[in-house]
Motif scaffolding. Structure first.
Motif, mmCIF file in Angstrom:
data_model
loop_
_atom_site.group_PDB
_atom_site.id
_atom_site.type_symbol
_atom_site.label_atom_id
_atom_site.label_comp_id
_atom_site.label_asym_id
_atom_site.label_seq_id
_atom_site.Cartn_x
_atom_site.Cartn_y
_atom_site.Cartn_z
ATOM 1 N N ALA A 22 0.818 -1.219 0.000
ATOM 2 C CA ALA A 22 0.000 0.000 0.000
ATOM 3 C C ALA A 22 0.849 1.265 0.000
ATOM 4 O O ALA A 22 0.561 2.228 -0.711
ATOM 5 C CB ALA A 22 -0.936 -0.005 1.210
ATOM 6 N N GLU A 23 1.909 1.235 0.796
ATOM 7 C CA GLU A 23 2.686 2.464 0.929
ATOM 8 C C GLU A 23 3.316 2.878 -0.406
ATOM 9 O O GLU A 23 3.242 4.047 -0.798
ATOM 10 C CB GLU A 23 3.763 2.274 2.001
ATOM 11 N N LYS A 25 2.213 2.268 -3.262
ATOM 12 C CA LYS A 25 1.170 2.693 -4.195
ATOM 13 C C LYS A 25 0.659 4.092 -3.896
ATOM 14 O O LYS A 25 0.423 4.865 -4.818
ATOM 15 C CB LYS A 25 0.039 1.661 -4.198
ATOM 16 N N VAL A 26 0.501 4.459 -2.626
ATOM 17 C CA VAL A 26 -0.005 5.810 -2.347
ATOM 18 C C VAL A 26 1.092 6.868 -2.487
ATOM 19 O O VAL A 26 0.807 8.054 -2.548
ATOM 20 C CB VAL A 26 -0.667 5.921 -0.953
ATOM 21 N N ARG A 27 2.345 6.407 -2.545
ATOM 22 C CA ARG A 27 3.426 7.368 -2.754
ATOM 23 C C ARG A 27 3.835 7.484 -4.218
ATOM 24 O O ARG A 27 4.770 8.212 -4.548
ATOM 25 C CB ARG A 27 4.645 6.947 -1.942
ATOM 26 N N GLY A 28 3.204 6.707 -5.069
ATOM 27 C CA GLY A 28 3.564 6.753 -6.487
ATOM 28 C C GLY A 28 4.870 6.055 -6.784
ATOM 29 O O GLY A 28 5.536 6.334 -7.777
ATOM 30 N N ALA A 30 5.259 2.515 -6.736
ATOM 31 C CA ALA A 30 5.111 1.174 -7.335
ATOM 32 C C ALA A 30 5.519 1.273 -8.800
ATOM 33 O O ALA A 30 5.136 2.214 -9.489
ATOM 34 C CB ALA A 30 3.670 0.714 -7.209
#
Lengths: 754, 159
Positions: A22-23, A25-28, A30
């Motif tokens: 998740a982290e 992905k929410v930080r852009g 991935a």
């Protein structure tokens, strides 16, 4: 006090922990395939057949164009047999003498820039002779109904239980109807994309967006004339798949691999959205015909179904999609006399393919619409009829399987009906009452979804998972999950980590679950059929348990804490190096299946679901608003309730699109007519109804810790629940998906005219 | 080919880029600045995966010619979120509520969330839906994104 080791309850299974990815992905952070740097990489482009059916006479390069700047691949460049292995070897990687759909590849081009590759394509003349084409489901359904010998059958299969025709002849009442649905596009937000790089040893390394790394290895090794170990496949972060990245990436891998091997450098193809919609697989359009018999007491005497899928130009996976379809087409209800006739017909369109549910939503669309028709004919309400006739533990399915364990029926049905006060709301339905400002309707559907592969499929593929004891970081030992299951948004990495941690009896921090790389992982089967948590997860759980035992044996004592694990694991690694243990999935004892007659245990277990839809229809515009969905599901042991609910919510909204929004047809040139996001309309945040969702747990004891499938289940039953609600609201029975205001209007006019 | 030079403030840092004609803002961010967080899902302004903030307003960067973004413009992408208190709150809320699944739409989605909460500290349901109507998600069914925005709104810093 002496320390005692206690068997404790699973610690991670059952917890709604945040996703492990998740982290990023929410930080852009991935990295999806188009985010990866490909040094010296070229861009690939596919040259495609311009009409839906033709004989390929040749490809003529424009002599005025400088071809030295690009690399061109045609069927002649394929080192091995020109086929994607799949199920019947019928589909070429690149068409050579005949093409069967508009957009079928006839050549591939790679160039330093995408612009140049596309420019080159415009200078390659395709010489062909056009042949007649069949383009739509309606054409093949007509052929089927009239026994037209022109119908091209790609495959067929029947299910027989008792004697349906005789039972129909004896029945108190017979109810007949036809149901249809069109294509549905997966519309993952990340388009298809792969990179291929030649490796030093003559092999190829393929990476990018995919569901099934080993499909690529096993289905291309013949065409590429490479042994499987020389095709290495690794997934990158995948931006959604829903079945759309099940078989299609194998085709795309063929394109990039052939280009990379000829160009002797990495080649990347990332589709733009327009190409992605035009040239990739969609959900099979369906035509089904139900003839059912009722006894005087409101029980079901006979169910006879014709189930026809539009397979597109080649078989690919359509046989298995149809199998799942026919296995669900009369499932869920007690009936001694069943006949299901399944067929896949050819049209000259892009091969239809996997999409969440894989034939089951198409089947349940017809069945659950028809159950309302049967209820009305029996003089019963839809819920009374379902409660009276639904399968429960000990009952027998159409294939003769006795439901012996883990049966969430009638629990899901009863709980859903109670939660939404169906009985009370049913009485409030408008039924097209003149003069009303708004029409209200409520509808229900009830269904089972076969968990994991059909029949003995799981036994045949010998799915296995490995756990490696290795260093997660210097000085930090841990268990690494090695499976070929991919993370495509559904949460596999998280759920498999939870299962591994519990198998080891350790904290999540001592477990890692990286993206699969065929150089490192055994074949645990494809990431499909809602099988990952249930089948692969159970293997991971088993392998982790074995790993723990092996370490305990090495140490000669039980491991009771993370600290002890660290000491013992470090000692092991220092002495012996990496340790790998594997675990194989076994079907429940006594499983029997006859693939020829379709008799026996068609699935190891079933997940169960019930959907209730409440709708409002505007009597003036016939605009449809789905206001609320109430649903209960039995997916066995819920490993991560937050992720499971996320799967249900997302699946229901895809099903909402299938029901009332997502419309895509074939134009006269044989191409999809809604080939952009501007024209293919899916639900936005403005369209979603209130959702009241819950689980009842009937664990599946033959795959510890007891999970069953979840991913496909929410796609299965919403469309008929909505159609049933729309009838309750308007008095109009809609039998073609998607149900749009235009279709409602046409139908209302037909009814008036009668 | 003639290029135009532009100087912008991207995620709080000054960047000067040479832009060939026709370059989209999305490509300038991804390829010239190396900010790969922002995604392309459709290239025609429908999916919203490429949403960034241009002077505080959410825009689909695939539809904007980079050369037309004037000097001095302030651009914020998903990579800039963690430099702000509100951005960190939003990221935490998205993680806690399980709002990201495949994650491909999230870099755009979360920028729309940030733009909304920067203007409206206590948005109602209709305002949340409206603010994200241009961001398509195929995985989540949006429920958990709405929950995350509500949670972040509760924790949003006082001015």
């Amino acid at each position: 006090m002496p320390a005692t080791v206690q068997t404790r309850d699973p610690r991670w299974v059952g917890q709604g922990i945040p996703r492990v990815d998740a982290e990023d992905k929410v930080r852009g952070r991935a990295q999806y395939v188009d985010d990866l740097l490909v040094p010296n990489g070229w861009h690939g482009h596919v040259v495609r057949a311009p009409v839906p059916h033709g004989l390929l006479r040749g490809l003529t390069p424009d002599p005025a164009f400088d071809w030295s700047r690009v690399v061109v691949v045609t069927a002649k460049d394929i080192p091995g047999p020109n086929c994607i292995v799949s199920h019947d070897r019928s589909m070429p990687v690149i068409a050579s003498d005949e093409f069967l759909y508009a957009g079928e590849p006839v050549a591939l081009i790679a160039a330093p820039t995408l612009r140049l590759a596309r420019e080159a394509a415009e200078h390659l003349r395709i010489d062909f002779e056009e042949r007649p084409a069949i383009l739509t489901l309606h054409e093949v359904a007509d052929q089927f109904k009239h026994n037209d010998p022109a119908l091209v059958k790609l495959c067929g299969q029947t299910i027989r239980k008792g004697d349906a025709e005789a039972a129909l002849a004896r029945a108190h009442k017979v109810v007949e109807a036809e149901y249809t649905a069109g294509h549905q596009e997966q519309l993952y937000i990340e388009p298809q994309g792969l990179v291929a790089e030649p490796t030093g040893d003559g092999g190829v390394f393929i990476y990018g967006s995919m569901q099934c790394p080993y499909f690529i290895v096993h289905e291309l090794c013949e065409a590429l004339a490479l042994p499987p170990e020389k095709i290495r496949v690794k997934q990158a972060a995948v931006g959604g798949a829903f079945g759309g990245k099940e078989e299609f990436p194998t085709w795309l891998a063929g394109y990039v691999a052939l280009l990379a091997l000829k160009a002797k450098r990495p080649v990347k193809i990332v589709y733009d959205r327009h190409q992605d919609i035009l040239y990739t697989t969609k959900r099979h359009p369906v035509w089904s015909r139900y003839r059912t018999g009722l006894n005087r007491d409101g029980t079901i005497a006979a169910i006879a179904v014709d189930f026809l899928l539009d397979g597109g130009a080649y078989l690919t996976l359509s046989d298995v999609v149809m199998y799942r379809g026919i296995l669900h087409a009369a499932m869920g209800y007690r009936c001694d006399h069943v006949f299901v006739n399944g067929l896949v017909a050819r049209t000259n369109t892009v091969p239809s393919g996997a999409f969440r549910g894989f034939g089951a939503p198409q089947a349940i669309w017809g069945l659950e619409s028809h159950v309302d028709a049967m209820a009305a004919a029996a003089g019963m309400t839809p819920h009374e009829f379902r409660l009276k006739n639904c399968l429960v533990q000990g009952d027998t399915t159409p294939t003769g399987q006795v439901l012996k364990w883990s049966v969430g029926s009638p629990a899901v049905l009863e709980k859903s009906l109670e939660r939404c006060r169906f009985d009370e709301q049913w009485k409030k339905c408008s039924r097209g009452k003149p003069g009303a400002k708004s029409w209200y309707g409520i509808g229900v559907s009830f269904f089972a979804h076969g968990a994991a592969f059909t029949g003995d499929g799981e036994a045949r593929i010998k799915a296995r998972a490995a756990m490696d004891l290795d260093w997660l970081a210097p000085g930090r030992p841990g268990g690494i999950v090695r499976v070929s299951s991919t993370e495509m948004g559904q949460g596999a990495l998280t759920v498999l980590s939870q299962l591994a941690a519990d198998g080891l009896g350790l904290d999540l921090s001592r477990v890692s679950c990286p993206f699969p790389d065929t150089a490192l992982v055994p074949n645990s089967g494809p990431t499909v059929a809602s099988r990952t948590t249930m089948v692969v997860g159970s293997c991971v759980y088993g392998a982790a348990g074995k790993l723990k035992k092996a370490l305990e044996q090495f140490a000669g004592k039980p491991i009771a804490s993370g600290k002890e694990f660290d000491e013992i694991a470090s000692a092991y690694l220092n002495k012996h190096g990496r340790l790998r243990v594997e675990h194989l999935f076994v079907l429940p004892p006594g499983t029997q299946w006859d693939q020829k007659t379709f008799r026996g245990d068609s699935y190891p277990g079933y997940s169960w679901g019930c959907n209730v839809a409440e709708v409002e229809v505007d009597p003036r515009t016939l605009g449809i608003r789905v206001k609320k969905i109430t649903a209960f599901y039995d997916i066995g042991k819920v490993v991560n309730p937050v992720l499971a609910k996320g799967q249900i919510e997302g699946g229901l909204v895809q099903a909402l699109g299938y029901s009332v929004m997502e419309k895509i047809g074939i134009d006269r040139k044989g191409r999809f007519d809604a080939s952009r996001m501007q024209t293919y309309i899916i639900p936005t945040m403005q369209d979603i109804p209130e959702m009241d969702l819950d689980f009842v747990e009937f664990p599946f004891d033959h795959a510890p810790p007891g999970a069953k499938g979840v991913g496909e289940l929410p796609m299965d039953g919403l469309a008929p629940a909505i159609a049933n609600a729309i009838e309750a609201a308007t008095g109009l029975r809609m039998r073609d998906l998607p149900i749009t205001p235009e279709k409602l209007y046409e139908h209302s006019q037909k009814n008036l005219g009668r | 080919m003639s290029t135009v030079k532009r100087t912008w403030v991207v995620n709080g840092e000054r960047w000067t880029v040479d832009l060939p004609p026709g370059r989209r803002l999305l490509d300038a961010l991804r390829n010239d600045l190396g900010l790969k967080g922002t995604k392309e899902g459709c290239g025609e302004g429908e999916c919203g995966a490429c949403t960034v903030l241009l002077n505080g307003e959410p825009v689909t960067s695939c539809l904007i010619a980079a050369g037309q973004v004037p000097d001095g413009a302030e651009i914020m992408t998903v990579e800039g979120l963690e430099k702000t208190e509100g951005g960190r709150i939003l990221q935490e809320a998205y993680i806690e509520r399980g709002a990201a699944q495949c994650g491909f739409c999230i870099p755009g989605m979360i920028m729309s969330s940030f733009a909304l909460l920067s203007k409206t500290r206590t948005p109602d349901d209709a305002e949340i839906r409206e603010a994200h109507a241009g961001n398509i998600c195929r995985c989540t069914g949006y429920e958990k994104i709405i929950e995350a925005v509500k949670l972040a709104a509760n924790r949003w810093p006082e001015k």
